[in-house]
Design a protein around this motif. Structure first.
Motif, PDB file in Angstrom:
ATOM      1  N   CYS A 200      78.075  37.014  -9.994  1.00  0.00           N
ATOM      2  CA  CYS A 200      77.646  35.751  -9.393  1.00  0.00           C
ATOM      3  C   CYS A 200      78.605  34.629  -9.782  1.00  0.00           C
ATOM      4  O   CYS A 200      79.151  34.614 -10.886  1.00  0.00           O
ATOM      5  N   GLY A 201      78.791  33.669  -8.863  1.00  0.00           N
ATOM      6  CA  GLY A 201      79.608  32.489  -9.150  1.00  0.00           C
ATOM      7  C   GLY A 201      78.894  31.559 -10.118  1.00  0.00           C
ATOM      8  O   GLY A 201      77.782  31.844 -10.569  1.00  0.00           O
ATOM      9  N   HIS A 202      79.551  30.523 -10.499  1.00  0.00           N
ATOM     10  CA  HIS A 202      80.799  30.049  -9.910  1.00  0.00           C
ATOM     11  C   HIS A 202      81.996  30.884 -10.397  1.00  0.00           C
ATOM     12  O   HIS A 202      82.018  31.313 -11.548  1.00  0.00           O
ATOM     13  N   PHE A 203      82.980  31.034  -9.509  1.00  0.00           N
ATOM     14  CA  PHE A 203      84.126  31.855  -9.864  1.00  0.00           C
ATOM     15  C   PHE A 203      85.303  31.036 -10.386  1.00  0.00           C
ATOM     16  O   PHE A 203      86.349  31.600 -10.691  1.00  0.00           O
ATOM     17  N   LEU A 204      85.130  29.728 -10.469  1.00  0.00           N
ATOM     18  CA  LEU A 204      86.132  28.857 -11.086  1.00  0.00           C
ATOM     19  C   LEU A 204      85.450  27.967 -12.116  1.00  0.00           C
ATOM     20  O   LEU A 204      84.271  27.638 -11.988  1.00  0.00           O
ATOM     21  N   SER A 205      86.215  27.553 -13.114  1.00  0.00           N
ATOM     22  CA  SER A 205      85.651  26.750 -14.206  1.00  0.00           C
ATOM     23  C   SER A 205      85.572  25.274 -13.878  1.00  0.00           C
ATOM     24  O   SER A 205      85.013  24.502 -14.642  1.00  0.00           O
ATOM     25  N   PHE A 206      86.111  24.862 -12.730  1.00  0.00           N
ATOM     26  CA  PHE A 206      86.142  23.438 -12.393  1.00  0.00           C
ATOM     27  C   PHE A 206      85.532  23.215 -11.014  1.00  0.00           C
ATOM     28  O   PHE A 206      85.475  24.136 -10.190  1.00  0.00           O
ATOM     29  N   PRO A 207      85.061  21.993 -10.734  1.00  0.00           N
ATOM     30  CA  PRO A 207      84.472  21.702  -9.417  1.00  0.00           C
ATOM     31  C   PRO A 207      85.496  21.888  -8.305  1.00  0.00           C
ATOM     32  O   PRO A 207      86.706  21.824  -8.515  1.00  0.00           O
ATOM     33  N   THR A 208      84.997  22.095  -7.096  1.00  0.00           N
ATOM     34  CA  THR A 208      85.857  22.338  -5.944  1.00  0.00           C
ATOM     35  C   THR A 208      86.770  21.150  -5.667  1.00  0.00           C
ATOM     36  O   THR A 208      86.336  20.000  -5.637  1.00  0.00           O
ATOM     37  N   ASN A 209      88.062  21.451  -5.497  1.00  0.00           N
ATOM     38  CA  ASN A 209      89.035  20.424  -5.115  1.00  0.00           C
ATOM     39  C   ASN A 209      90.125  21.084  -4.267  1.00  0.00           C
ATOM     40  O   ASN A 209      89.991  22.238  -3.843  1.00  0.00           O
ATOM     41  N   VAL A 210      91.217  20.391  -4.031  1.00  0.00           N
ATOM     42  CA  VAL A 210      92.266  20.909  -3.146  1.00  0.00           C
ATOM     43  C   VAL A 210      92.971  22.138  -3.713  1.00  0.00           C
ATOM     44  O   VAL A 210      93.618  22.892  -2.976  1.00  0.00           O
ATOM     45  N   THR A 211      92.861  22.345  -5.014  1.00  0.00           N
ATOM     46  CA  THR A 211      93.544  23.494  -5.628  1.00  0.00           C
ATOM     47  C   THR A 211      92.654  24.735  -5.702  1.00  0.00           C
ATOM     48  O   THR A 211      93.108  25.801  -6.125  1.00  0.00           O
ATOM     49  N   SER A 212      91.393  24.611  -5.305  1.00  0.00           N
ATOM     50  CA  SER A 212      90.433  25.700  -5.498  1.00  0.00           C
ATOM     51  C   SER A 212      90.810  26.961  -4.736  1.00  0.00           C
ATOM     52  O   SER A 212      90.680  28.079  -5.257  1.00  0.00           O
ATOM     53  N   ALA A 213      91.251  26.802  -3.491  1.00  0.00           N
ATOM     54  CA  ALA A 213      91.562  27.979  -2.669  1.00  0.00           C
ATOM     55  C   ALA A 213      92.642  28.839  -3.309  1.00  0.00           C
ATOM     56  O   ALA A 213      92.481  30.064  -3.444  1.00  0.00           O
ATOM     57  N   GLN A 214      93.732  28.222  -3.726  1.00  0.00           N
ATOM     58  CA  GLN A 214      94.814  28.985  -4.335  1.00  0.00           C
ATOM     59  C   GLN A 214      94.387  29.565  -5.674  1.00  0.00           C
ATOM     60  O   GLN A 214      94.756  30.702  -6.022  1.00  0.00           O
ATOM     61  N   ALA A 215      93.589  28.804  -6.424  1.00  0.00           N
ATOM     62  CA  ALA A 215      93.108  29.308  -7.721  1.00  0.00           C
ATOM     63  C   ALA A 215      92.228  30.544  -7.530  1.00  0.00           C
ATOM     64  O   ALA A 215      92.304  31.500  -8.318  1.00  0.00           O
ATOM     65  N   LEU A 216      91.391  30.538  -6.494  1.00  0.00           N
ATOM     66  CA  LEU A 216      90.539  31.698  -6.227  1.00  0.00           C
ATOM     67  C   LEU A 216      91.366  32.897  -5.771  1.00  0.00           C
ATOM     68  O   LEU A 216      91.115  34.035  -6.205  1.00  0.00           O
ATOM     69  N   ILE A 217      92.345  32.677  -4.908  1.00  0.00           N
ATOM     70  CA  ILE A 217      93.201  33.778  -4.449  1.00  0.00           C
ATOM     71  C   ILE A 217      93.915  34.427  -5.630  1.00  0.00           C
ATOM     72  O   ILE A 217      93.949  35.659  -5.767  1.00  0.00           O
ATOM     73  N   THR A 218      94.465  33.582  -6.499  1.00  0.00           N
ATOM     74  CA  THR A 218      95.150  34.098  -7.686  1.00  0.00           C
ATOM     75  C   THR A 218      94.180  34.810  -8.617  1.00  0.00           C
ATOM     76  O   THR A 218      94.466  35.891  -9.157  1.00  0.00           O
ATOM     77  N   GLY A 219      92.989  34.207  -8.805  1.00  0.00           N
ATOM     78  CA  GLY A 219      91.999  34.801  -9.702  1.00  0.00           C
ATOM     79  C   GLY A 219      91.508  36.148  -9.215  1.00  0.00           C
ATOM     80  O   GLY A 219      91.376  37.100 -10.003  1.00  0.00           O
ATOM     81  N   PHE A 220      91.246  36.253  -7.922  1.00  0.00           N
ATOM     82  CA  PHE A 220      90.788  37.538  -7.386  1.00  0.00           C
ATOM     83  C   PHE A 220      91.892  38.591  -7.441  1.00  0.00           C
ATOM     84  O   PHE A 220      91.613  39.780  -7.630  1.00  0.00           O
ATOM     85  N   LYS A 221      93.134  38.171  -7.294  1.00  0.00           N
ATOM     86  CA  LYS A 221      94.245  39.120  -7.427  1.00  0.00           C
ATOM     87  C   LYS A 221      94.292  39.670  -8.853  1.00  0.00           C
ATOM     88  O   LYS A 221      94.485  40.875  -9.062  1.00  0.00           O
ATOM     89  N   ASP A 222      94.101  38.797  -9.837  1.00  0.00           N
ATOM     90  CA  ASP A 222      94.074  39.234 -11.237  1.00  0.00           C
ATOM     91  C   ASP A 222      92.890  40.163 -11.493  1.00  0.00           C
ATOM     92  O   ASP A 222      93.012  41.152 -12.237  1.00  0.00           O
ATOM     93  N   LEU A 223      91.757  39.860 -10.868  1.00  0.00           N
ATOM     94  CA  LEU A 223      90.578  40.712 -11.041  1.00  0.00           C
ATOM     95  C   LEU A 223      90.825  42.091 -10.436  1.00  0.00           C
ATOM     96  O   LEU A 223      90.478  43.115 -11.044  1.00  0.00           O
ATOM     97  N   VAL A 224      91.441  42.134  -9.272  1.00  0.00           N
ATOM     98  CA  VAL A 224      91.759  43.421  -8.636  1.00  0.00           C
ATOM     99  C   VAL A 224      92.698  44.238  -9.509  1.00  0.00           C
ATOM    100  O   VAL A 224      92.515  45.454  -9.673  1.00  0.00           O
ATOM    101  N   ASP A 225      93.688  43.582 -10.086  1.00  0.00           N
ATOM    102  CA  ASP A 225      94.645  44.295 -10.955  1.00  0.00           C
ATOM    103  C   ASP A 225      93.929  44.965 -12.121  1.00  0.00           C
ATOM    104  O   ASP A 225      94.294  46.075 -12.531  1.00  0.00           O
ATOM    105  N   ILE A 226      92.902  44.300 -12.642  1.00  0.00           N
ATOM    106  CA  ILE A 226      92.146  44.873 -13.765  1.00  0.00           C
ATOM    107  C   ILE A 226      91.293  46.054 -13.287  1.00  0.00           C
ATOM    108  O   ILE A 226      91.287  47.127 -13.909  1.00  0.00           O
ATOM    109  N   ILE A 227      90.580  45.866 -12.181  1.00  0.00           N
ATOM    110  CA  ILE A 227      89.697  46.928 -11.688  1.00  0.00           C
ATOM    111  C   ILE A 227      90.502  48.173 -11.313  1.00  0.00           C
ATOM    112  O   ILE A 227      90.060  49.308 -11.551  1.00  0.00           O
ATOM    113  N   MET A 228      91.699  47.985 -10.753  1.00  0.00           N
ATOM    114  CA  MET A 228      92.523  49.113 -10.330  1.00  0.00           C
ATOM    115  C   MET A 228      92.927  50.013 -11.498  1.00  0.00           C
ATOM    116  O   MET A 228      93.267  51.183 -11.294  1.00  0.00           O
TER     117      MET A 228
END
Length: 521
Positions: free
Chosen positions: A313-341
């Motif tokens: 469950c979210g929130h999936f970022l440690s900070f409130p939504t702003n203009v950087t959130s989209a890229q931070a989530l893309i990067t974060g999910f990529k890191d999560l995938v690398d771990i699960i793989m």
């Protein structure tokens, strides 16, 4: 000779149940029965008829499809049918709406949706009230007659309209929605009217009473005011009692017409997987390397015994939504995938279910909240086939267990809107009782927790599920009420890496925590 005897037995048994079998189907069934020992043929016949009747025929004529399904069930009694799936995640937009049908005097699944959005808003609390009102009238303790005297063993509930129109005075008992129609003045409302109430000398009976919930008030009516002596929640209706209205119809949601909770085969499958668990984690911050490392530790621990599912469950970022959130989530999910793989057994066996938090990117803070945007999660869905991005709230069906998941700070908000705190310090159980008695996940005004008018029924918990997960910004807790667990796994990134697991076969909750060897604050 044996063939004729078998055909006659088929004809006799099917006729007893009012079923009509064509000559070709009689011959086909005879061939199957002749392969069975003679002393077992009649029991096989009775079982086949039971399975045919369970298919809800439109008429007396049995088709080849009906007979084939019944025979296959007899030959392979432990094989799951196409309508019996082990695991389902149900979106908040695909949850059936249940309403009370006055003409049939029972609850039904409402398949019609003829109301406009504006009408939906006006019907939200009317629908909530009617659901609880008729549930209460079915309880042996209450009656609703306006004309009969109150019996010694029953409480006579009267509509507010009757209370006002007849100028009834003295001791009365009414049910209504607790609200403030004017500032600092509480009222009770039902579908017929509203009455001012005085709570100055009220016994709250050690309950978590809040504005926006439906209550039963007992008191004296005089001077156009109900002076409430005691106030409490409506009674709980058992799952078995409620189920009698629907038979085997699916009220929980999902792709199947039949309720899977009553499937004997799924019960066996559930018990055979006695070590299977579902892991619940809230606030999995993908932008904190240390949090991801802690999640890696969990995967490593379950590497040899992969869980049924991870519910993240979210929130999936440690900070409130702003203009950087989209890229931070893309990067974060990529890191999560690398771990699960790195953990093939877990990746291939376990489901990964992602439930967005109130402030996660993608949509306003209104329930039910849609899944995270597709442009954010492409990497996850491409690399992990078992990844499921769903709504908040959502429902999960595993074998016969029904689970509801909500990511919302409900306990805090209900405390803020509470008229009086329970006397007992353990208000987690009072919180569980509050939402179960209301048959709703958020029994508070819309300004406290906004809801899409058209999908308010997605927040109903009617009938009561086996497990309700309220991922709350609060400490980990487990409460049980009316055969239902209400749990909070705690904030993983904030509360010392705490999470919870559920063991469906044993119907048990386990509190878990990782060692906090690094400070992430």
């Amino acid at each position: 000779m044996a063939d004729n005897k078998c055909v006659q037995m088929i004809q006799t048994n099917f006729s007893l149940y009012g079923l009509v079998l064509s000559r070709e189907l009689k011959v086909s069934l005879t061939k199957h029965l002749l392969k069975v020992q003679e002393k077992e043929r009649e029991s096989w016949m009775n079982r086949i008829i039971e399975l045919i009747l369970a298919q809800n025929l439109d008429g007396p004529h049995v088709t080849a499809k009906h007979l084939k399904t019944a025979i296959e069930e007899c030959l392979e009694p432990h094989k799951l049918k196409n309508t019996e799936t082990v695991f389902n995640v149900i979106s908040g937009h695909n949850i059936p709406k249940i309403k009370y049908d006055i003409s049939k005097k029972k609850y039904i699944i409402d398949s019609e949706n003829l109301h406009s959005e504006v009408q939906c808003k006006s019907l939200i609390f009317k629908h909530r009230f009617e659901m609880v009102w008729y549930k209460t009238l079915r309880h042996k303790q209450y009656s609703s007659s306006k004309f009969e005297k109150q019996s010694a063993d029953k409480i006579n509930l009267i509509p507010i309209e009757y209370l006002l129109s007849e100028l009834k005075t003295g001791n009365v008992c009414i049910m209504g929605l607790l609200t403030q129609l004017t500032e600092d003045q509480y009222y009770l409302e039902d579908t017929s009217g509203s009455v001012k109430i005085d709570l100055g000398n009220t016994d709250f009976q050690d309950a978590f009473i809040m504005e926006g919930c439906i209550v039963i008030a007992n008191g004296t009516y005089k001077d156009d005011t109900l002076h409430v002596e005691n106030i409490s929640f409506p009674p709980i209706e058992s799952w078995e009692s409620f189920r009698s209205d629907f038979g085997d119809a699916n009220t929980f949601g999902g792709p199947h017409n039949l309720s899977l909770k009553m499937s004997e085969k799924l019960q066996v499958h559930e018990k055979n997987n006695e070590d299977g668990i579902i892991v619940f984690i809230a606030e999995l911050w993908l932008d904190f390397p240390n949090v991801l490392q802690k999640f890696r530790t969990i995967l490593e621990g379950y590497m040899n015994y992969p869980p049924i599912a991870f519910v993240l469950c979210g929130h999936f970022l440690s900070f409130p939504t702003n203009v950087t959130s989209a890229q931070a989530l893309i990067t974060g999910f990529k890191d999560l995938v690398d771990i699960i793989m790195q953990y093939a057994s877990v990746r291939e066996t376990s489901k990964f279910i992602f439930v967005p938090g109130p402030h996660d990117l993608g949509s306003p803070k209104i329930l039910p909240k849609p899944p995270l945007p597709k442009c954010i999660i492409e990497e996850v869905t491409r690399s992990i086939p078992n990844a499921i991005f769903t709504t908040n709230p959502c429902r999960i069906q595993y074998c016969t267990k029904e689970i509801v998941v909500l990511r919302e700070d409900m306990l805090t908000k209900m405390c803020r809107n509470s008229l009086r705190f329970p006397k007992e310090e353990n208000f987690f159980k009072h919180f569980a009782r509050a939402i179960i008695s209301q048959s709703h996940l958020i029994p508070v005004p819309l300004e406290v927790v906004p809801v899409y008018w058209k999908y308010d029924h997605a927040l109903q918990i009617f009938p009561t599920p086996d497990l309700i997960v309220i991922a709350d910004n609060f400490e980990t807790y487990t409460a049980s009420y009316s055969d239902c667990y209400v749990i909070n796994p705690g904030m993983f990134s904030k509360n010392n890496f705490s999470f919870q697991t559920y063991v469906p076969a044993a119907n048990q909750i386990q509190d878990c925590q990782l060692p906090n060897d690094t400070d992430i604050a």
